[in-house]
Design an enzyme around this catalytic site. Structure first.
Site, short mmCIF file in Angstrom:
data_model
loop_
_atom_site.label_atom_id
_atom_site.label_comp_id
_atom_site.label_asym_id
_atom_site.label_seq_id
_atom_site.Cartn_x
_atom_site.Cartn_y
_atom_site.Cartn_z
N VAL A 42 5.27 -0.52 2.65
CA VAL A 42 4.14 -0.64 3.57
C VAL A 42 3.16 -1.63 2.97
O VAL A 42 2.75 -1.49 1.81
CB VAL A 42 3.45 0.71 3.83
CG1 VAL A 42 2.30 0.55 4.81
CG2 VAL A 42 4.45 1.73 4.36
N ASP B 74 8.06 17.25 9.79
CA ASP B 74 7.74 17.01 8.37
C ASP B 74 6.24 17.05 8.12
O ASP B 74 5.70 16.20 7.41
CB ASP B 74 8.33 15.68 7.91
CG ASP B 74 8.47 15.60 6.39
OD1 ASP B 74 8.53 16.67 5.75
OD2 ASP B 74 8.52 14.48 5.86
N PHE C 195 13.78 2.85 1.50
CA PHE C 195 14.31 1.68 2.17
C PHE C 195 13.21 0.85 2.84
O PHE C 195 13.50 0.00 3.66
CB PHE C 195 15.35 2.09 3.22
CG PHE C 195 16.56 2.73 2.63
CD1 PHE C 195 17.59 1.96 2.14
CD2 PHE C 195 16.66 4.12 2.55
CE1 PHE C 195 18.71 2.56 1.57
CE2 PHE C 195 17.77 4.72 1.99
CZ PHE C 195 18.80 3.93 1.50
N LYS D 62 5.37 2.73 -0.69
CA LYS D 62 6.79 2.40 -0.81
C LYS D 62 7.65 3.61 -0.49
O LYS D 62 7.27 4.74 -0.76
CB LYS D 62 7.12 1.91 -2.23
CG LYS D 62 6.67 0.50 -2.52
CD LYS D 62 7.16 0.02 -3.87
CE LYS D 62 6.73 -1.43 -4.11
NZ LYS D 62 7.18 -1.93 -5.43
N GLY D 63 8.82 3.34 0.10
CA GLY D 63 9.80 4.38 0.37
C GLY D 63 11.15 3.93 -0.16
O GLY D 63 11.25 2.88 -0.81
N ILE E 151 0.82 -1.22 0.00
CA ILE E 151 0.00 0.00 0.00
C ILE E 151 0.86 1.27 0.00
O ILE E 151 0.35 2.38 0.00
CB ILE E 151 -1.00 0.02 1.19
CG1 ILE E 151 -0.28 -0.23 2.52
CG2 ILE E 151 -2.11 -0.99 0.99
CD1 ILE E 151 -1.19 -0.23 3.74
#
Length: 542
Positions: A28, A136, A25, A22-23, A20
């Site tokens: 999710v 952030d 590293f 992505k980053g 659901i």
């Protein structure tokens, strides 16, 4: 023989399903706890790719998330380490981004914006009461609990969050997302909780008109605008916004953090707590239209960065090696997206209003010179050649989080401090040199014939008998300096050093040494605690 027991608790207790998110590293994925059937979102971090500092950040994120228990914050339910991976198990929020939901509504008013910012401020207040600064806050991190009408706003992603004591102000590093950074962060001053309120002011401005208060394709000019607080309320769209809403924005976007409104005070502002009588109920169709374009622009830029990550293994603040098997098709996709971005970014009407009073662009140039030659004959001039620690910046991306600017800044600090140490040596200034070195400085150097030297007396001899009397020109080139940041208060720099000098017979000579210096920060100042130099003695030992 000892047996290593590998934890498999996540694998045993949870079932993983579709991706659901992505980053750089992490990924999710939706997961289900087997014993209860409850759904969660599992953030899966590949710990094999993490540096020691990244591990510290992961531990900090988990520690902070465990502290926070509020209806407007995505809650952490579990934190599990297995071999090669770490799992953070969060609430599964299914409503998507707040800003995407707003543009799908048939009706959206100032009062709705007030309700949104109230929930965001409630989340921020809880963070601040628990000694946490998010750092952030931006639309991407504002989610909705579900697709149901009136679903709660949830603050997510505490990857950059820090812990503070009370109203402590300190330099915690350059981190955040460009368009939402506060003036004090950009000025690299001590900061604290007020940075979150500044970001709330930017978000509220966007909630009301659909475009940001600060904007420029040139990031330097954007930062100049922010530092000057150069925003306004242009006609005609702001003519229909109540004075109370503008007043709250002004109090949030106050340049001086000491005078900026707090989360607690903002929640008591009439426009927030008395919205039924103070905030306008008029439908804001123009805001919705602008917000659609603003969202499209954010998504496109996110897609470009994701593609760059996929094709070049590139992320903001990090420089890594691209996979050798990368396809040209993927590369072509990147270029196509970049071209689309240029087309979209050049249209000022696309969710971005031109600034009418932005500040002039003034250039501040910092020289990243680092310089570390042999102890005996230090150079008058130092040059860094091929600095491999130069960190790549992303392409223009005002919605991309700057994750490692703090590490980058610390590396530059180490280089600068080393340069100051060399300057003291160049000048034969033992007093200045001693201030930058720890009194118990240890060293291995050729002049000590392989012995470990401790203290300053050994070095004082060269200052008094050689360096102070040296008048011949010397030039040093530093090859491939590497700075390793070790936690918050320690660092190490290693390099090859070429020294050009004129010998006693007037002939030009060059010597080479390989050197390492270890730095430790005490009371806010870096001190050299150890250095190691290879090669032959530079000073004649007679």
């Amino acid at each position: 023989m000892a047996t290593t027991v590998t934890c498999t608790r996540f694998t045993d207790e949870y079932q993983l399903y579709e991706d659901i998110g992505k980053g750089a590293f992490s990924v999710v994925r939706r997961c289900v706890k087997l014993c209860t059937g409850h759904e969660y979102a599992a953030k899966i971090i590949n710990t094999k790719k993490l540096s020691a500092r990244d591990h510290q950040k992961l531990e900090r994120e988990a520690r902070i998330c465990r502290l926070l228990k509020h209806s407007n914050i995505v809650r952490l339910h579990d934190s599990i380490s297995e071999e090669g991976f770490h799992y953070l198990v969060f609430d599964l929020v299914t409503g998507g981004e707040l800003f995407e939901d707003i543009v799908a509504r048939e009706y959206y008013s100032e009062a709705d914006a007030s309700h949104c910012i109230q929930q965001i401020l409630e989340a921020v207040l809880h963070c601040h009461q628990m000694g946490v600064v998010h750092r952030d806050l931006k639309p991407e991190n504002l989610l909705l609990a579900s697709k149901c009408k009136g679903a709660a706003v949830k603050l997510a992603d505490f990857g950059l969050a820090i812990e503070v004591q009370g109203d402590q102000q300190a330099w915690f590093g350059f981190a955040g997302t460009p368009g939402y950074l506060s003036p004090e962060v950009l000025r690299k001053e001590a900061y604290g909780k007020p940075v979150d309120i500044w970001a709330c002011g930017v978000i509220l401005y966007i909630l009301l008109v659909g475009y940001p208060p600060f904007w420029d394709e040139d990031q330097h000019k954007l930062y100049q605008q922010i530092k000057a607080g150069a925003y306004d309320f242009p006609s005609p769209e702001w003519d229909t916004v109540t004075p109370e809403a503008k007043n709250l924005i002004n109090q949030m976007l106050t340049i001086n953090p000491a005078k900026r409104i707090t989360a607690h005070e903002a929640l008591k502002h009439p426009w927030v707590c008395q919205r039924s009588t103070v905030a306008s109920m008029m439908h804001r169709q123009e805001t919705v239209e602008c917000l659609k374009k603003f969202n499209a622009r954010r998504k496109l830029k996110g897609a470009i960065l994701t593609t760059m990550l996929a094709t070049r293994n590139f992320s903001v603040g990090r420089q890594t090696t691209a996979p050798a098997t990368m396809s040209t098709a993927a590369s072509g996709t990147t270029m196509g997206l970049v071209e689309q971005a240029k087309s979209l970014l050049n249209k000022k009407a696309d969710g971005v209003k031109p600034q009418t009073n932005s500040t002039k662009n003034s250039s501040a140039i910092t020289s990243p010179k680092g310089s570390l030659p042999p102890a005996a004959l230090e150079p008058q001039t130092t040059v860094i050649h091929n600095p491999v620690d130069g960190i790549k910046e992303s392409s223009d991306s005002t919605n991309t989080t700057i994750e490692d600017e703090d590490a980058k800044a610390r590396k530059q600090e180490i280089i600068k401090t080393t340069e100051q140490l060399i300057e003291a040596v160049n000048n034969g200034d033992f007093e200045a040199y001693a201030k930058i070195c720890d009194p118990g400085l240890t060293s291995f150097e050729p002049e000590a014939l392989g012995n470990l030297v401790e203290g300053m007396d050994f070095h004082r001899f060269y200052f008094e008998n050689l360096l102070a009397k040296n008048s011949k020109p010397i030039h040093t080139t530093i090859l491939n300096p590497h700075v390793h940041v070790i936690g918050e208060d320690a660092a190490c720099i290693a390099y090859i050093r070429l020294t050009q000098y004129i010998d006693g017979q007037g002939r030009p000579r060059t010597s080479q040494s390989e050197e390492t210096r270890v730095w430790h920060r005490r009371d806010g100042k870096w001190q050299n605690v150890h250095f190691h130099c290879s090669g032959a003695p530079v000073a004649p030992l007679q």
